[in-house]
Design a protein around this motif. Structure first.
Motif, PDB file in Angstrom:
ATOM      1  N   ASP A 263       1.578 -33.260   6.475  1.00  5.28           N
ATOM      2  CA  ASP A 263       0.820 -34.055   5.512  1.00  5.28           C
ATOM      3  C   ASP A 263       0.953 -35.536   5.808  1.00  5.28           C
ATOM      4  N   GLY A 264      -0.148 -36.230   5.721  1.00  6.30           N
ATOM      5  CA  GLY A 264      -0.176 -37.671   5.880  1.00  6.30           C
ATOM      6  C   GLY A 264      -0.290 -38.165   7.304  1.00  6.30           C
ATOM      7  N   GLN A 265      -0.348 -37.249   8.264  1.00  8.57           N
ATOM      8  CA  GLN A 265      -0.416 -37.714   9.645  1.00  8.57           C
ATOM      9  C   GLN A 265      -1.838 -38.100  10.038  1.00  8.57           C
ATOM     10  N   TRP A 266      -1.923 -38.948  11.070  1.00  4.66           N
ATOM     11  CA  TRP A 266      -3.211 -39.340  11.610  1.00  4.66           C
ATOM     12  C   TRP A 266      -3.755 -38.215  12.476  1.00  4.66           C
ATOM     13  N   VAL A 267      -5.049 -37.968  12.343  1.00  4.65           N
ATOM     14  CA  VAL A 267      -5.752 -36.988  13.177  1.00  4.65           C
ATOM     15  C   VAL A 267      -7.082 -37.608  13.586  1.00  4.65           C
ATOM     16  N   ARG A 268      -7.625 -37.090  14.657  1.00  4.94           N
ATOM     17  CA  ARG A 268      -8.968 -37.512  15.052  1.00  4.94           C
ATOM     18  C   ARG A 268      -9.860 -36.282  14.988  1.00  4.94           C
ATOM     19  N   ILE A 269     -11.031 -36.419  14.386  1.00  6.73           N
ATOM     20  CA  ILE A 269     -11.984 -35.314  14.305  1.00  6.73           C
ATOM     21  C   ILE A 269     -12.653 -35.194  15.666  1.00  6.73           C
ATOM     22  N   VAL A 270     -12.578 -34.010  16.269  1.00  3.69           N
ATOM     23  CA  VAL A 270     -13.112 -33.809  17.614  1.00  3.69           C
ATOM     24  C   VAL A 270     -14.312 -32.855  17.652  1.00  3.69           C
ATOM     25  N   ALA A 271     -14.642 -32.232  16.519  1.00  2.00           N
ATOM     26  CA  ALA A 271     -15.786 -31.313  16.480  1.00  2.00           C
ATOM     27  C   ALA A 271     -16.286 -31.185  15.046  1.00  2.00           C
ATOM     28  N   ALA A 272     -17.538 -30.771  14.918  1.00  2.00           N
ATOM     29  CA  ALA A 272     -18.151 -30.531  13.615  1.00  2.00           C
ATOM     30  C   ALA A 272     -18.510 -29.058  13.506  1.00  2.00           C
ATOM     31  N   THR A 273     -18.423 -28.514  12.309  1.00  2.00           N
ATOM     32  CA  THR A 273     -18.830 -27.129  12.091  1.00  2.00           C
ATOM     33  C   THR A 273     -20.314 -26.969  12.386  1.00  2.00           C
ATOM     34  N   ASP A 274     -21.103 -27.922  11.908  1.00  2.00           N
ATOM     35  CA  ASP A 274     -22.542 -27.911  12.153  1.00  2.00           C
ATOM     36  C   ASP A 274     -22.930 -29.237  12.805  1.00  2.00           C
TER      37      ASP A 274
ATOM     38  N   GLY B  87      -8.697 -40.068  10.873  1.00  2.00           N
ATOM     39  CA  GLY B  87      -8.503 -39.727   9.467  1.00  2.00           C
ATOM     40  C   GLY B  87      -7.052 -39.409   9.188  1.00  2.00           C
ATOM     41  N   GLN B  88      -6.749 -39.255   7.917  1.00  3.20           N
ATOM     42  CA  GLN B  88      -5.408 -38.878   7.496  1.00  3.20           C
ATOM     43  C   GLN B  88      -5.509 -37.490   6.870  1.00  3.20           C
ATOM     44  N   ALA B  89      -4.646 -36.579   7.323  1.00  2.00           N
ATOM     45  CA  ALA B  89      -4.759 -35.169   6.956  1.00  2.00           C
ATOM     46  C   ALA B  89      -3.687 -34.723   5.966  1.00  2.00           C
ATOM     47  N   HIS B  90      -4.076 -33.769   5.104  1.00  2.00           N
ATOM     48  CA  HIS B  90      -3.163 -33.103   4.174  1.00  2.00           C
ATOM     49  C   HIS B  90      -3.552 -31.628   4.145  1.00  2.00           C
ATOM     50  N   TRP B  91      -2.576 -30.747   4.269  1.00  2.00           N
ATOM     51  CA  TRP B  91      -2.826 -29.305   4.312  1.00  2.00           C
ATOM     52  C   TRP B  91      -3.397 -28.816   2.994  1.00  2.00           C
TER      53      TRP B  91
ATOM     54  N   ASP C 194      -7.678 -33.343  16.430  1.00  2.00           N
ATOM     55  CA  ASP C 194      -6.683 -33.729  17.433  1.00  2.00           C
ATOM     56  C   ASP C 194      -5.488 -34.254  16.651  1.00  2.00           C
ATOM     57  N   PHE C 195      -4.357 -33.575  16.774  1.00  2.00           N
ATOM     58  CA  PHE C 195      -3.168 -33.931  16.006  1.00  2.00           C
ATOM     59  C   PHE C 195      -2.274 -34.940  16.723  1.00  2.00           C
ATOM     60  N   ALA C 196      -2.685 -35.404  17.878  1.00  2.00           N
ATOM     61  CA  ALA C 196      -1.917 -36.419  18.617  1.00  2.00           C
ATOM     62  C   ALA C 196      -2.883 -37.485  19.140  1.00  2.00           C
ATOM     63  N   PRO C 197      -3.635 -38.095  18.222  1.00  2.00           N
ATOM     64  CA  PRO C 197      -4.652 -39.048  18.685  1.00  2.00           C
ATOM     65  C   PRO C 197      -4.051 -40.389  19.096  1.00  2.00           C
ATOM     66  N   THR C 198      -4.795 -41.098  19.913  1.00  2.00           N
ATOM     67  CA  THR C 198      -4.489 -42.501  20.166  1.00  2.00           C
ATOM     68  C   THR C 198      -5.060 -43.257  18.975  1.00  2.00           C
ATOM     69  N   VAL C 199      -4.203 -44.060  18.341  1.00  2.00           N
ATOM     70  CA  VAL C 199      -4.596 -44.760  17.118  1.00  2.00           C
ATOM     71  C   VAL C 199      -4.551 -46.261  17.371  1.00  2.00           C
ATOM     72  N   ARG C 200      -5.655 -46.926  17.064  1.00  2.00           N
ATOM     73  CA  ARG C 200      -5.719 -48.373  17.245  1.00  2.00           C
ATOM     74  C   ARG C 200      -5.376 -49.073  15.927  1.00  2.00           C
ATOM     75  N   ASP C 201      -4.740 -50.236  16.015  1.00  2.00           N
ATOM     76  CA  ASP C 201      -4.342 -50.997  14.831  1.00  2.00           C
ATOM     77  C   ASP C 201      -5.528 -51.294  13.925  1.00  2.00           C
ATOM     78  N   GLU C 202      -6.679 -51.615  14.513  1.00  2.00           N
ATOM     79  CA  GLU C 202      -7.849 -51.933  13.695  1.00  2.00           C
ATOM     80  C   GLU C 202      -8.355 -50.716  12.921  1.00  2.00           C
ATOM     81  N   GLU C 203      -8.159 -49.509  13.454  1.00  2.00           N
ATOM     82  CA  GLU C 203      -8.537 -48.292  12.727  1.00  2.00           C
ATOM     83  C   GLU C 203      -7.635 -48.113  11.503  1.00  2.00           C
TER      84      GLU C 203
ATOM     85  N   TYR D  62       1.981 -27.466  13.961  1.00  2.00           N
ATOM     86  CA  TYR D  62       1.679 -28.706  14.665  1.00  2.00           C
ATOM     87  C   TYR D  62       1.111 -29.787  13.755  1.00  2.00           C
ATOM     88  N   GLY D  63       1.081 -29.608  12.473  1.00  2.00           N
ATOM     89  CA  GLY D  63       0.542 -30.621  11.579  1.00  2.00           C
ATOM     90  C   GLY D  63       1.468 -30.888  10.414  1.00  2.00           C
TER      91      GLY D  63
END
Length: 156
Positions: free
Chosen positions: A77-88, A102-106, A131-140, A74-75
């Motif tokens: 390289d180079g795709q937009w993702v949204r961080i939805v949780a933190a490890t700590d 953010g922009q993700a790379h395996w 989140d590998f299918a985020p809503t992305v705003r132009d300003e982001e 489901y991912g």
């Protein structure tokens, strides 16, 4: 008397529900030893499963070759993702990234993603925190490109 250790090979299989099936090479071939939704549990599942398969204590199991952790289906390289949780979540530097684009790379060696986030750089994030299918705003997107251009000293 020194206890012998057993080196095992393990791998992860990505399941459709985004869980991780952990497979270990046992005496009779490859066997699924457990499933989890958390990458941080994969190694423990592999070692415990191998110990059961070989009938030895967990301390006798080594995963010298690491665990083969392929890129999730489901991912990319180079795709937009949204961080939805933190490890700590108690770590302010991690908590502040939640809900950021953010922009993700395996990064196969870690079984996780390098994610570059505007203003905070690049960090390693497990799949379950993204989140590998985020809503992305132009300003982001504009802010991201400005950040990358400024950090590399180039104009976009």
């Amino acid at each position: 008397m020194r206890e012998e250790t057993i080196a095992v090979r393990a791998r992860v299989r990505h399941e459709p529900d985004r869980s991780y099936a952990v497979l270990v090479d046992g005496p009779d071939g490859e066997v699924e030893v457990g499933r989890t939704f958390t990458t941080s549990e994969v190694l423990a599942l592999a070692r415990a499963g191998a110990a059961r398969l070989f009938g030895v204590p967990v301390e006798s199991i080594r995963t010298d070759a690491g665990i083969e952790f392929p890129r999730p289906p489901y991912g990319r390289d180079g795709q937009w993702v949204r961080i939805v949780a933190a490890t700590d979540p108690d770590d302010p530097s991690e908590a502040e990234q939640v809900d950021r684009l953010g922009q993700a790379h395996w990064f196969g060696a870690e079984g996780a993603w390098f994610v570059t986030v505007t203003g905070s750089g690049t960090g390693v994030h497990p799949s379950e925190h993204l989140d590998f299918a985020p809503t992305v705003r132009d300003e982001e997107i504009a802010a991201f490109h400005a950040y990358i251009s400024a950090s590399t000293g180039r104009d976009s």
